[in-house]
Design an enzyme around this catalytic site. Structure first.
Site, PDB file in Angstrom:
ATOM      1  N   ASN A  13       0.847  -1.190   0.000  1.00 12.61           N
ATOM      2  CA  ASN A  13       0.000   0.000   0.000  1.00 12.61           C
ATOM      3  C   ASN A  13       0.891   1.253   0.000  1.00 12.61           C
ATOM      4  O   ASN A  13       1.549   1.562   0.990  1.00 12.61           O
ATOM      5  CB  ASN A  13      -0.892  -0.065   1.247  1.00 12.61           C
ATOM      6  CG  ASN A  13      -1.847   1.088   1.343  1.00 12.61           C
ATOM      7  OD1 ASN A  13      -1.485   2.215   1.048  1.00 12.61           O
ATOM      8  ND2 ASN A  13      -3.061   0.816   1.776  1.00 12.61           N
ATOM      9  N   HIS A  26      -3.416   6.250  14.310  1.00 12.06           N
ATOM     10  CA  HIS A  26      -3.076   4.899  14.759  1.00 12.06           C
ATOM     11  C   HIS A  26      -1.697   4.493  14.240  1.00 12.06           C
ATOM     12  O   HIS A  26      -0.876   3.964  14.971  1.00 12.06           O
ATOM     13  CB  HIS A  26      -4.159   3.933  14.263  1.00 12.06           C
ATOM     14  CG  HIS A  26      -4.460   4.056  12.790  1.00 12.06           C
ATOM     15  ND1 HIS A  26      -4.681   5.263  12.172  1.00 12.06           N
ATOM     16  CD2 HIS A  26      -4.536   3.126  11.802  1.00 12.06           C
ATOM     17  CE1 HIS A  26      -4.896   5.073  10.881  1.00 12.06           C
ATOM     18  NE2 HIS A  26      -4.814   3.782  10.638  1.00 12.06           N
ATOM     19  N   ARG A  27      -1.441   4.765  12.960  1.00 14.35           N
ATOM     20  CA  ARG A  27      -0.152   4.377  12.372  1.00 14.35           C
ATOM     21  C   ARG A  27       0.980   5.215  12.966  1.00 14.35           C
ATOM     22  O   ARG A  27       2.051   4.705  13.274  1.00 14.35           O
ATOM     23  CB  ARG A  27      -0.215   4.537  10.834  1.00 14.35           C
ATOM     24  CG  ARG A  27       1.049   4.095  10.100  1.00 14.35           C
ATOM     25  CD  ARG A  27       0.798   3.874   8.621  1.00 14.35           C
ATOM     26  NE  ARG A  27      -0.214   2.861   8.421  1.00 14.35           N
ATOM     27  CZ  ARG A  27      -1.494   3.139   8.117  1.00 14.35           C
ATOM     28  NH1 ARG A  27      -1.873   4.381   7.889  1.00 14.35           N
ATOM     29  NH2 ARG A  27      -2.363   2.174   8.005  1.00 14.35           N
ATOM     30  N   LYS A  76       0.416   3.828   2.791  1.00 10.09           N
ATOM     31  CA  LYS A  76       1.067   3.433   4.050  1.00 10.09           C
ATOM     32  C   LYS A  76       2.580   3.687   3.958  1.00 10.09           C
ATOM     33  O   LYS A  76       3.182   4.177   4.904  1.00 10.09           O
ATOM     34  CB  LYS A  76       0.870   1.937   4.313  1.00 10.09           C
ATOM     35  CG  LYS A  76      -0.494   1.507   4.788  1.00 10.09           C
ATOM     36  CD  LYS A  76      -0.404   0.007   5.142  1.00 10.09           C
ATOM     37  CE  LYS A  76      -1.727  -0.605   5.522  1.00 10.09           C
ATOM     38  NZ  LYS A  76      -1.596  -2.064   5.778  1.00 10.09           N
ATOM     39  N   ASP A  89      -0.686  -4.077   9.762  1.00 13.19           N
ATOM     40  CA  ASP A  89      -2.054  -4.485   9.484  1.00 13.19           C
ATOM     41  C   ASP A  89      -2.964  -3.555  10.264  1.00 13.19           C
ATOM     42  O   ASP A  89      -2.755  -3.322  11.455  1.00 13.19           O
ATOM     43  CB  ASP A  89      -2.316  -5.950   9.849  1.00 13.19           C
ATOM     44  CG  ASP A  89      -3.461  -6.511   9.008  1.00 13.19           C
ATOM     45  OD1 ASP A  89      -3.346  -6.509   7.766  1.00 13.19           O
ATOM     46  OD2 ASP A  89      -4.488  -6.925   9.575  1.00 13.19           O
ATOM     47  N   SER A  90      -3.908  -2.979   9.565  1.00  9.00           N
ATOM     48  CA  SER A  90      -4.713  -1.954  10.223  1.00  9.00           C
ATOM     49  C   SER A  90      -6.166  -2.074   9.807  1.00  9.00           C
ATOM     50  O   SER A  90      -6.502  -2.749   8.837  1.00  9.00           O
ATOM     51  CB  SER A  90      -4.161  -0.565   9.901  1.00  9.00           C
ATOM     52  OG  SER A  90      -3.689  -0.504   8.577  1.00  9.00           O
ATOM     53  N   PHE A 146      -6.114   8.293   2.454  1.00  7.34           N
ATOM     54  CA  PHE A 146      -6.586   7.138   1.681  1.00  7.34           C
ATOM     55  C   PHE A 146      -7.649   6.395   2.489  1.00  7.34           C
ATOM     56  O   PHE A 146      -7.982   6.793   3.610  1.00  7.34           O
ATOM     57  CB  PHE A 146      -5.411   6.206   1.332  1.00  7.34           C
ATOM     58  CG  PHE A 146      -4.807   5.495   2.527  1.00  7.34           C
ATOM     59  CD1 PHE A 146      -3.912   6.141   3.361  1.00  7.34           C
ATOM     60  CD2 PHE A 146      -5.137   4.175   2.820  1.00  7.34           C
ATOM     61  CE1 PHE A 146      -3.366   5.495   4.461  1.00  7.34           C
ATOM     62  CE2 PHE A 146      -4.587   3.517   3.917  1.00  7.34           C
ATOM     63  CZ  PHE A 146      -3.703   4.184   4.739  1.00  7.34           C
ATOM     64  N   GLY A 147      -8.147   5.316   1.921  1.00  7.49           N
ATOM     65  CA  GLY A 147      -9.045   4.415   2.649  1.00  7.49           C
ATOM     66  C   GLY A 147     -10.262   5.131   3.225  1.00  7.49           C
ATOM     67  O   GLY A 147     -11.004   5.818   2.526  1.00  7.49           O
ATOM     68  N   LYS A 185      -1.681  14.183  10.158  1.00 13.28           N
ATOM     69  CA  LYS A 185      -2.280  12.857  10.399  1.00 13.28           C
ATOM     70  C   LYS A 185      -1.304  11.972  11.175  1.00 13.28           C
ATOM     71  O   LYS A 185      -1.683  11.331  12.159  1.00 13.28           O
ATOM     72  CB  LYS A 185      -2.669  12.210   9.058  1.00 13.28           C
ATOM     73  CG  LYS A 185      -3.291  10.826   9.237  1.00 13.28           C
ATOM     74  CD  LYS A 185      -3.650  10.154   7.918  1.00 13.28           C
ATOM     75  CE  LYS A 185      -3.956   8.673   8.157  1.00 13.28           C
ATOM     76  NZ  LYS A 185      -4.101   7.891   6.924  1.00 13.28           N
TER      77      LYS A 185
HETATM   78  P1  ITT Z   1      -0.969  -4.261   2.869  1.00 13.54           P
HETATM   79  O1  ITT Z   1      -1.700  -5.487   3.424  1.00 13.54           O
HETATM   80  O2  ITT Z   1      -0.190  -4.576   1.635  1.00 13.54           O
HETATM   81  O3  ITT Z   1      -0.156  -3.563   3.902  1.00 13.54           O
HETATM   82  P2  ITT Z   1      -3.670  -3.156   2.661  1.00 13.54           P
HETATM   83  O4  ITT Z   1      -4.213  -1.863   2.162  1.00 13.54           O
HETATM   84  O5  ITT Z   1      -4.304  -4.431   2.142  1.00 13.54           O
HETATM   85  O6  ITT Z   1      -2.076  -3.181   2.394  1.00 13.54           O
HETATM   86  P3  ITT Z   1      -4.566  -3.892   5.320  1.00 13.54           P
HETATM   87  O7  ITT Z   1      -4.745  -5.323   4.968  1.00 13.54           O
HETATM   88  O8  ITT Z   1      -3.899  -3.563   6.620  1.00 13.54           O
HETATM   89  O9  ITT Z   1      -3.717  -3.124   4.226  1.00 13.54           O
HETATM   90  O10 ITT Z   1      -5.989  -3.183   5.229  1.00 13.54           O
HETATM   91  C1  ITT Z   1      -6.165  -1.996   5.884  1.00 13.54           C
HETATM   92  C2  ITT Z   1      -7.352  -1.257   5.313  1.00 13.54           C
HETATM   93  O11 ITT Z   1      -7.862  -0.444   6.381  1.00 13.54           O
HETATM   94  C3  ITT Z   1      -6.922  -0.301   4.210  1.00 13.54           C
HETATM   95  O12 ITT Z   1      -7.070  -0.868   2.926  1.00 13.54           O
HETATM   96  C4  ITT Z   1      -7.866   0.883   4.435  1.00 13.54           C
HETATM   97  O13 ITT Z   1      -9.098   0.615   3.823  1.00 13.54           O
HETATM   98  C5  ITT Z   1      -8.058   0.869   5.948  1.00 13.54           C
HETATM   99  N1  ITT Z   1      -7.061   1.748   6.599  1.00 13.54           N
HETATM  100  C6  ITT Z   1      -5.944   1.387   7.293  1.00 13.54           C
HETATM  101  N2  ITT Z   1      -5.264   2.462   7.705  1.00 13.54           N
HETATM  102  C7  ITT Z   1      -5.942   3.529   7.263  1.00 13.54           C
HETATM  103  C8  ITT Z   1      -5.731   4.919   7.345  1.00 13.54           C
HETATM  104  O14 ITT Z   1      -4.652   5.426   7.927  1.00 13.54           O
HETATM  105  N3  ITT Z   1      -6.631   5.724   6.787  1.00 13.54           N
HETATM  106  C9  ITT Z   1      -7.724   5.233   6.174  1.00 13.54           C
HETATM  107  N4  ITT Z   1      -7.990   3.935   6.016  1.00 13.54           N
HETATM  108  C10 ITT Z   1      -7.108   3.076   6.565  1.00 13.54           C
END
Ligand code: ITT
Length: 201
Positions: free
Chosen positions: A9, A180-181, A12, A69-70, A152-153, A175
């Protein structure tokens, strides 16, 4: 010291790199290891998935590997989407699809009923036998509509109550200071610092 980020990602990666910038650490990403194949995220907790991702890239590179993982836990949805945050609306969906479904599932709720938190577990795999994990979280509220362009997300729907801003209305630095991150990364900085001290003897 070299450190490989075990994430696909790019958003991230930007946030993580910004907070490790001043350490004496060369940060590599999985683009430096094109043969890497993502492990399936079969864990049922953030911690299990973080460890699984960190170990997978450690097994390939033999270098210290850091995974994140978040997820977003929404109170009115009993903690969903949680560990399934990236796949909330299905496999291969966009962030917009996930946000739309989340807002639809929260329709009819107001105020504190829209309470939520982001959680982040980071796993740092030093050797096959040594994995350290840390956690960061931040409390917030889910907005009633999507807004803002940064991040994002779920950032466009996540309101940080102390300032009333969404994460999508903050700069990366703003941010990282409260997210959290960012909170997990402060702990990772200490873990790395302690390791460097031990290496220096
Ligand atoms: P990797 O597994 O490759 O690290 P991923 O995007 O699939 O990438 P996750 O499995 O940890 O990561 O899924 C986390 C999801 O949670 C991510 O796709 C977002 O939708 C959400 N998320 C996590 N951190 C976030 C943030 O800081 N802001 C907004 N959404 C977030």
């Amino acid at each position: 010291m070299q450190l490989v980020l075990a994430t696909n990602n790019n958003d991230k990666i930007k946030e993580i790199k910004a907070l490790l910038d001043d350490l004496p650490v060369t940060v590599l990403t999985r683009d430096d290891f094109l043969e890497f194949v993502d492990p399936e995220e079969t864990g049922t907790t953030l911690e299990e998935n973080a460890i699984l991702k960190a170990r997978a890239i450690f097994d390939l590179t033999g270098l210290p590997s850091l995974a994140d993982d978040s997820g977003l836990e929404v109170d009115a949805l009993d903690g969903a989407p949680g560990v399934y945050s990236s796949r909330y609306a299905g496999e291969d969906v966009t962030y917009a699809d996930n946000n739309k479904l989340l807002l639809a599932n929260l329709r009819g709720t107001t105020g504190d009923q829209r309470g939520a938190r982001f959680r982040c577990v980071m796993a740092l795999c030093w050797t096959a036998a040594e994995v350290e994990t840390v956690e960061g979280e931040v409390e917030g509220l889910i907005a009633e509509e999507i807004a803002g362009k940064e991040g994002f997300g779920y950032d466009p729907v996540f309101i940080y109550p102390p300032t009333g801003q969404r994460f999508s209305e903050m700069t990366l630095e703003e941010k990282n200071a409260v997210s959290h991150r960012g909170r997990a990364l402060q702990k990772i900085r200490e873990v790395i610092g302690a390791r460097l001290d031990r290496m220096r003897g």
